[in-house]
Design an enzyme around this catalytic site. Structure first.
Site, PDB file in Angstrom:
ATOM      1  N   LYS A 193       0.852  -1.195   0.000  1.00 35.02           N
ATOM      2  CA  LYS A 193       0.000   0.000   0.000  1.00 35.02           C
ATOM      3  C   LYS A 193       0.884   1.240   0.000  1.00 35.02           C
ATOM      4  CE  LYS A 193      -1.946   2.887   2.777  1.00 35.02           C
ATOM      5  NZ  LYS A 193      -1.870   4.112   1.958  1.00 35.02           N
ATOM      6  N   GLU A 269       9.802   0.845  10.705  1.00 34.72           N
ATOM      7  CA  GLU A 269      10.825   1.877  10.518  1.00 34.72           C
ATOM      8  C   GLU A 269      10.118   3.196  10.761  1.00 34.72           C
ATOM      9  OE1 GLU A 269      14.009   1.422   9.729  1.00 34.72           O
ATOM     10  OE2 GLU A 269      14.081  -0.605   8.926  1.00 34.72           O
ATOM     11  N   CYS A 304      13.339  10.521   7.437  1.00 36.14           N
ATOM     12  CA  CYS A 304      13.290   9.980   8.792  1.00 36.14           C
ATOM     13  C   CYS A 304      14.614  10.246   9.505  1.00 36.14           C
ATOM     14  CB  CYS A 304      12.999   8.499   8.730  1.00 36.14           C
ATOM     15  SG  CYS A 304      14.077   7.656   7.590  1.00 36.14           S
ATOM     16  N   GLU A 403       9.475  14.978  15.987  1.00 33.89           N
ATOM     17  CA  GLU A 403       9.895  14.968  14.596  1.00 33.89           C
ATOM     18  C   GLU A 403       9.040  15.960  13.824  1.00 33.89           C
ATOM     19  OE1 GLU A 403       8.779  11.555  12.224  1.00 33.89           O
ATOM     20  OE2 GLU A 403      10.796  11.533  11.406  1.00 33.89           O
TER      21      GLU A 403
HETATM   22  P1  NAP Z   1       2.290   7.881   8.057  1.00 32.63           P
HETATM   23  O1  NAP Z   1       1.246   8.905   8.168  1.00 32.63           O
HETATM   24  O2  NAP Z   1       2.573   7.029   9.213  1.00 32.63           O
HETATM   25  O3  NAP Z   1       1.886   6.991   6.815  1.00 32.63           O
HETATM   26  C1  NAP Z   1       2.648   5.879   6.394  1.00 32.63           C
HETATM   27  C2  NAP Z   1       1.717   4.889   5.725  1.00 32.63           C
HETATM   28  O4  NAP Z   1       0.792   4.379   6.687  1.00 32.63           O
HETATM   29  C3  NAP Z   1       0.888   5.488   4.600  1.00 32.63           C
HETATM   30  O5  NAP Z   1       0.772   4.546   3.581  1.00 32.63           O
HETATM   31  C4  NAP Z   1      -0.421   5.737   5.302  1.00 32.63           C
HETATM   32  O6  NAP Z   1      -1.539   5.802   4.469  1.00 32.63           O
HETATM   33  C5  NAP Z   1      -0.530   4.544   6.207  1.00 32.63           C
HETATM   34  N1  NAP Z   1      -1.462   4.764   7.306  1.00 32.63           N
HETATM   35  C6  NAP Z   1      -1.871   5.951   7.851  1.00 32.63           C
HETATM   36  N2  NAP Z   1      -2.753   5.739   8.841  1.00 32.63           N
HETATM   37  C7  NAP Z   1      -2.933   4.397   8.930  1.00 32.63           C
HETATM   38  C8  NAP Z   1      -3.742   3.563   9.760  1.00 32.63           C
HETATM   39  N3  NAP Z   1      -4.540   4.078  10.699  1.00 32.63           N
HETATM   40  N4  NAP Z   1      -3.667   2.235   9.560  1.00 32.63           N
HETATM   41  C9  NAP Z   1      -2.861   1.709   8.621  1.00 32.63           C
HETATM   42  N5  NAP Z   1      -2.102   2.442   7.805  1.00 32.63           N
HETATM   43  C10 NAP Z   1      -2.119   3.776   7.957  1.00 32.63           C
HETATM   44  O7  NAP Z   1       3.670   8.522   7.650  1.00 32.63           O
HETATM   45  P2  NAP Z   1       3.947   9.545   6.465  1.00 32.63           P
HETATM   46  O8  NAP Z   1       3.439  10.882   6.894  1.00 32.63           O
HETATM   47  O9  NAP Z   1       3.495   9.003   5.172  1.00 32.63           O
HETATM   48  O10 NAP Z   1       5.535   9.527   6.435  1.00 32.63           O
HETATM   49  C11 NAP Z   1       6.300  10.245   7.314  1.00 32.63           C
HETATM   50  C12 NAP Z   1       6.793   9.396   8.462  1.00 32.63           C
HETATM   51  O11 NAP Z   1       7.503   8.274   7.997  1.00 32.63           O
HETATM   52  C13 NAP Z   1       7.738  10.122   9.356  1.00 32.63           C
HETATM   53  O12 NAP Z   1       7.440   9.900  10.705  1.00 32.63           O
HETATM   54  C14 NAP Z   1       9.086   9.508   9.028  1.00 32.63           C
HETATM   55  O13 NAP Z   1      10.048   9.593  10.011  1.00 32.63           O
HETATM   56  C15 NAP Z   1       8.719   8.122   8.723  1.00 32.63           C
HETATM   57  N6  NAP Z   1       9.763   7.488   7.931  1.00 32.63           N
HETATM   58  C16 NAP Z   1      10.600   6.576   8.517  1.00 32.63           C
HETATM   59  C17 NAP Z   1      11.601   5.981   7.783  1.00 32.63           C
HETATM   60  C18 NAP Z   1      12.542   4.980   8.382  1.00 32.63           C
HETATM   61  O14 NAP Z   1      13.116   4.231   7.640  1.00 32.63           O
HETATM   62  N7  NAP Z   1      12.715   4.927   9.672  1.00 32.63           N
HETATM   63  C19 NAP Z   1      11.758   6.304   6.445  1.00 32.63           C
HETATM   64  C20 NAP Z   1      10.913   7.237   5.895  1.00 32.63           C
HETATM   65  C21 NAP Z   1       9.908   7.813   6.640  1.00 32.63           C
HETATM   66  P3  NAP Z   1      -2.047   7.178   3.801  1.00 32.63           P
HETATM   67  O15 NAP Z   1      -1.894   6.900   2.390  1.00 32.63           O
HETATM   68  O16 NAP Z   1      -3.474   7.355   4.170  1.00 32.63           O
HETATM   69  O17 NAP Z   1      -1.203   8.274   4.292  1.00 32.63           O
END
Ligand code: NAP
Ligand code: MG
Length: 499
Positions: A193, A269, A304, A403
């Site tokens: 997804k 992650e 991240c 963050e």
């Molecule tokens: P996010 O809001 O957590 O979304 C990540 C994914 O999860 C998206 O596909 C999102 O769908 C889905 N999602 C959202 N709510 C959900 C729920 N209730 N149940 C299941 N899935 C759900 O994160 P983001 O804003 O896209 O990305 C930023 C974050 O990613 C930051 O915190 C960053 O640090 C982290 N990150 C971490 C790494 C690492 O390797 N450690 C790398 C890159 C990014 P939608 O399509 O609806 O948004």
């Protein structure tokens, strides 16, 4: 196809003409969502809708899982000789290489990163990752345990079955492939997804995978929203593992989904608040400043591992701050589709507003924006923000703890090495860190003290597929990249044979 000889308005036309795959990819076919629903795909470069993407929900996820399970059980991929899986994944790597400019244009259009970065970083890493796991998979041996003479005990790796991959929008295809590389090489079937903000490259990649000969059902892409499609993957009883990259709160959801369904394996992650520590004896200030600035501003700060806290020895503070601010001022946001752009658009208006909100709150509480702090290029309709440096925030304040996920650097001075380590370790995160020093012992000892999955010495964001990546503490569970990532996509089986 070459980007350099063209103008960015021409690139915009080209990028728009490349938006062709907008349906889900299930069982080897592009299909609309069963509900018929679609959602807008908006480009943050100008706020315009560029496509209507299939909005998958639990019914589509279920269809994808059934197709993935069927493919897994009949062995069309899982039981191939590893050499055959290697050949298909290498073929896919070559197709991505061939289409890298096209994929980069789609990525830049969809989520705002500079197209040149999308080629030089994202697509380069995608190709390397596919090649790495393809090349590795037919060279891995299993184990025989030391036992008595009348026993043979083997320890073998087996694929898990159906893996769900839920990914964010900041490095859309690259992070997807960090998961797909090891998961597919191991023989699993996968349901991906993408984030709702960035579905385009995953869909085009699926088409290339089909062309490379990946059997139907082995890779499925279900675009849609987290609360529906994402949750359905997390809660599905026939998904064996979820590999998630994204925010902390959503990561916690996946642990709950697992507990509430089939105890599927969950790897996470999550985010970070990574420190860049500059000791009193750090090398030349201009060199350090280059690294500090790119460590926080690359990808508009939406990484991240962004080095979002500059922890600097008081004796070096003034000169370093001046040099970093100079770089921030020189880094002006511009159209992501222009090959000359080095700072693109934020992923979307909503996220831009959140980041600006963090800065406003900090300033209201006494911090000073030494540079930046505002949106830019309002006339374009896009989501652009100035690189921002904040001074005077305390180490426990919101901007120094949470963050922000934007181009915002918080400066925190220190006096002793112990204090620097204490500040560095003083958040719940532990994804990455850097230490700048010319003293070998200070470098090693500080690296040992820091709780983070990656510690860089005299550099930042240097990396390669050969080393693991992931976090301590609330930055997550498990590692992507390197051979260690295979652990997330395999089971260990002991077979104890009495001779
Ligand atoms: P996010 O809001 O957590 O979304 C990540 C994914 O999860 C998206 O596909 C999102 O769908 C889905 N999602 C959202 N709510 C959900 C729920 N209730 N149940 C299941 N899935 C759900 O994160 P983001 O804003 O896209 O990305 C930023 C974050 O990613 C930051 O915190 C960053 O640090 C982290 N990150 C971490 C790494 C690492 O390797 N450690 C790398 C890159 C990014 P939608 O399509 O609806 O948004
Ligand atoms: Mg988009």
């Amino acid at each position: 196809m070459t980007l350099t000889s063209t103008t960015h308005s021409h690139n915009a036309d080209r990028a728009l003409s490349l938006v062709r795959r907008v349906d889900a990819f299930i069982g080897g076919d592009f299909v609309p969502a069963r509900s018929g629903k679609r959602f807008d795909c908006v480009s943050p470069r100008d706020g315009k809708v560029v496509a209507q993407i299939a909005e998958c929900d639990a019914a589509d996820v279920d269809a994808a899982v059934v197709s993935a399970r069927t493919a897994f059980e009949d062995g069309r991929w899982s039981r191939l000789h590893p050499r055959q899986r290697r050949a298909t994944l290498q073929h896919l790597a070559r197709l991505v290489e061939e289409h890298r400019e096209e994929l980069a244009l789609l990525e830049a259009l969809d989520m705002g990163k500079p197209v040149t970065d999308a080629i030089d970083v994202d697509m380069r890493v995608v190709v390397q990752t596919l090649d790495f796991y393809a090349e590795a998979i037919d060279k891995l041996y299993d184990e025989v345990a030391p036992t008595d003479h009348r026993t043979l005990a083997t320890i073998t790796r087996e694929p898990l079955g159906v893996v769900g991959a839920v990914v964010p929008w900041n490095f859309p295809l690259m992070l997807t492939v960090w998961k797909l590389g090891p998961a597919l090489a191991m023989g699993n079937s996968v349901v991906v997804k993408p984030a709702e903000q960035s579905s385009l490259t995953a869909l085009r990649f699926a088409e290339l995978a089909r062309e490379a000969g990946l059997p139907d059902g082995v890779l499925n892409i279900v675009p849609g929203f987290g609360e529906t499609a994402g949750a359905a993957i997390g809660l599905h009883r026939d998904v064996d593992a979820v590999s998630f990259t994204g925010s902390g709160p959503v990561g916690r959801h996946f642990l709950r989904y697992s507990a509430d369904s089939n105890i599927k394996q969950v790897s996470l992650e999550l985010g970070g608040k990574s420190p860049q520590i500059v000791m009193g004896d750090a090398p030349d200030v201009e060199q350090v400043a280059d690294s500090i600035a790119s460590g926080i501003f690359f990808n508009q700060g939406q990484i991240c591992s962004a080095g979002s806290r500059l922890i600097v020895h008081r004796s070096r503070r003034d000169e370093l701050l001046e040099a970093v601010v100079r770089r921030a001022k020189a880094l002006t946001p511009a159209d992501p589709l222009d090959p000359g752009t080095t700072l693109g658009a934020m992923v979307e208006e909503k996220h831009l507003q959140q980041v600006l909100g963090y800065v406003d709150d900090a300033v209201n509480q006494g911090a000073v924006a030494v540079t930046g702090g505002s949106r830019a290029l309002v006339e374009t309709g896009g989501a652009y923000m100035e690189p921002t440096v904040l001074e005077g925030a305390t180490r426990d304040s919101v901007v120094a703890q949470q963050e922000i996920f934007g181009p915002v650097l918080v400066v925190l001075p220190f006096d002793t090495v112990e204090e620097a380590v204490e500040i560095a370790n003083g958040t719940p995160f532990g994804l990455a860190a850097s230490v700048w020093t010319q003293d070998l012992s200070t470098a090693h000892l500080t690296a040992r003290e820091i709780r983070a999955g990656t510690v860089w010495v005299n550099c930042y964001d240097a990396s390669d597929v050969t080393v693991p990546f992931g976090g301590y503490g609330e930055s997550g569970i498990g590692r992507d990249k390197s051979l260690h990532a295979l652990d997330k996509y395999s089971q260990l089986k002991t077979t104890w044979i009495q001779l």
